[in-house]
Design a protein around this motif. Structure first.
Motif, PDB file in Angstrom:
ATOM      1  N   SER A  21       0.814  -1.216   0.000  1.00  0.00           N
ATOM      2  CA  SER A  21       0.000   0.000   0.000  1.00  0.00           C
ATOM      3  C   SER A  21       0.846   1.265   0.000  1.00  0.00           C
ATOM      4  N   SER A  22       2.157   1.135   0.245  1.00  0.00           N
ATOM      5  CA  SER A  22       3.022   2.315   0.210  1.00  0.00           C
ATOM      6  C   SER A  22       4.279   2.018  -0.598  1.00  0.00           C
ATOM      7  N   SER A  72      -1.819  -2.925 -11.672  1.00  0.00           N
ATOM      8  CA  SER A  72      -2.609  -2.433 -10.547  1.00  0.00           C
ATOM      9  C   SER A  72      -3.639  -1.390 -10.970  1.00  0.00           C
ATOM     10  N   TYR A  79      -6.881   2.963  -9.537  1.00  0.00           N
ATOM     11  CA  TYR A  79      -6.175   1.822  -8.977  1.00  0.00           C
ATOM     12  C   TYR A  79      -7.159   0.707  -8.653  1.00  0.00           C
ATOM     13  N   SER A  81      -6.754  -1.610  -6.331  1.00  0.00           N
ATOM     14  CA  SER A  81      -6.873  -1.701  -4.879  1.00  0.00           C
ATOM     15  C   SER A  81      -5.810  -0.806  -4.260  1.00  0.00           C
ATOM     16  N   LYS A  82      -5.816  -0.722  -2.935  1.00  0.00           N
ATOM     17  CA  LYS A  82      -4.814   0.125  -2.276  1.00  0.00           C
ATOM     18  C   LYS A  82      -3.418  -0.482  -2.379  1.00  0.00           C
ATOM     19  N   PHE A  83      -3.342  -1.762  -2.717  1.00  0.00           N
ATOM     20  CA  PHE A  83      -2.040  -2.420  -2.880  1.00  0.00           C
ATOM     21  C   PHE A  83      -1.569  -2.245  -4.328  1.00  0.00           C
ATOM     22  N   HIS A  84      -1.156  -1.029  -4.660  1.00  0.00           N
ATOM     23  CA  HIS A  84      -0.812  -0.770  -6.056  1.00  0.00           C
ATOM     24  C   HIS A  84       0.671  -0.502  -6.284  1.00  0.00           C
TER      25      HIS A  84
END
Length: 204
Positions: A21-22, A72, A79, A81-84
């Motif tokens: 996510s970051s 992603s 996006y 999802s937040k896991f991009h």
């Protein structure tokens, strides 16, 4: 000085999909020698064109991969999802990690189309759109065999309708019942179709 704290932390990362996510923790997680091997990294091109160079170090690879990840993005403007931020190496047709593929397909409806239909038509019939950048995940024998019978045969082919399965009543020279994938990623297309195949489509 003694090392303090955790080395290569993966906070906010999904270790199955190898997406975070970051950006910062993506790079950190990627740098772990247990996840990224230099010998493989130096063979990866920085970009798709044949003239593009390869990564020189693990850090360069991680910094680049975590920043750029077309898989992603959905419909080119949002996006998935937040896991991009992702650092995984692209899997190939013969050795797909099915768990990892399934994770990357979260939120995507994988649909076997009707004979002769393009993925655009297949997805539209469900009120959805074809997600072009997910076709490469489906373009693998291991994956196709989870959704189609394939009659025990999965063949490399060349056509804009792949990944697909040849219908049983197709002419014998077209290998009825076989699944087809393309080795040329640039040929993958949402609008491709063939009168004797049923496409495997990613819709969202």
């Amino acid at each position: 000085c003694p090392w303090k704290g955790e080395r290569f932390p993966c906070h906010g990362c999904n270790l199955l999909s190898q997406c975070c996510s970051s950006y910062e923790f993506c790079v950190s997680c990627c740098l772990s020698p247990t996840r990224t091997v230099l010998e493989k990294v130096v063979k990866v091109r920085v970009a798709k064109p044949a003239t593009a160079g390869t990564y020189k170090t693990v850090f360069d690879f991680c910094a680049g991969r975590c920043r750029h990840n077309s898989e992603s993005v959905i419909h080119e403007n949002a996006y998935h999802s937040k896991f991009h931020h992702c650092f995984s190496l692209t899997s190939n047709a013969s050795g797909a990690n099915l768990t990892q593929v399934e994770t990357r397909l979260l939120g995507i409806d994988v649909i076997v189309g009707r004979q002769g239909d393009s993925c655009d038509a297949v997805c539209k019939s469900r009120g959805k759109l074809c997600v072009m950048n997910k076709l490469s995940l489906l373009n693998q024998c291991d994956v196709m065999q989870r959704y189609m019978s394939c009659n025990g045969s999965c063949l490399a082919s060349a056509g804009a309708d792949q990944p697909a399965e040849v219908v049983d009543d197709a002419p014998r020279d077209l290998y009825p019942g076989a699944c087809l994938y393309t080795r040329t990623q640039s040929m993958l297309s949402c609008d491709g179709s063939h009168q004797y195949t049923r496409r495997l489509c990613p819709c969202a």
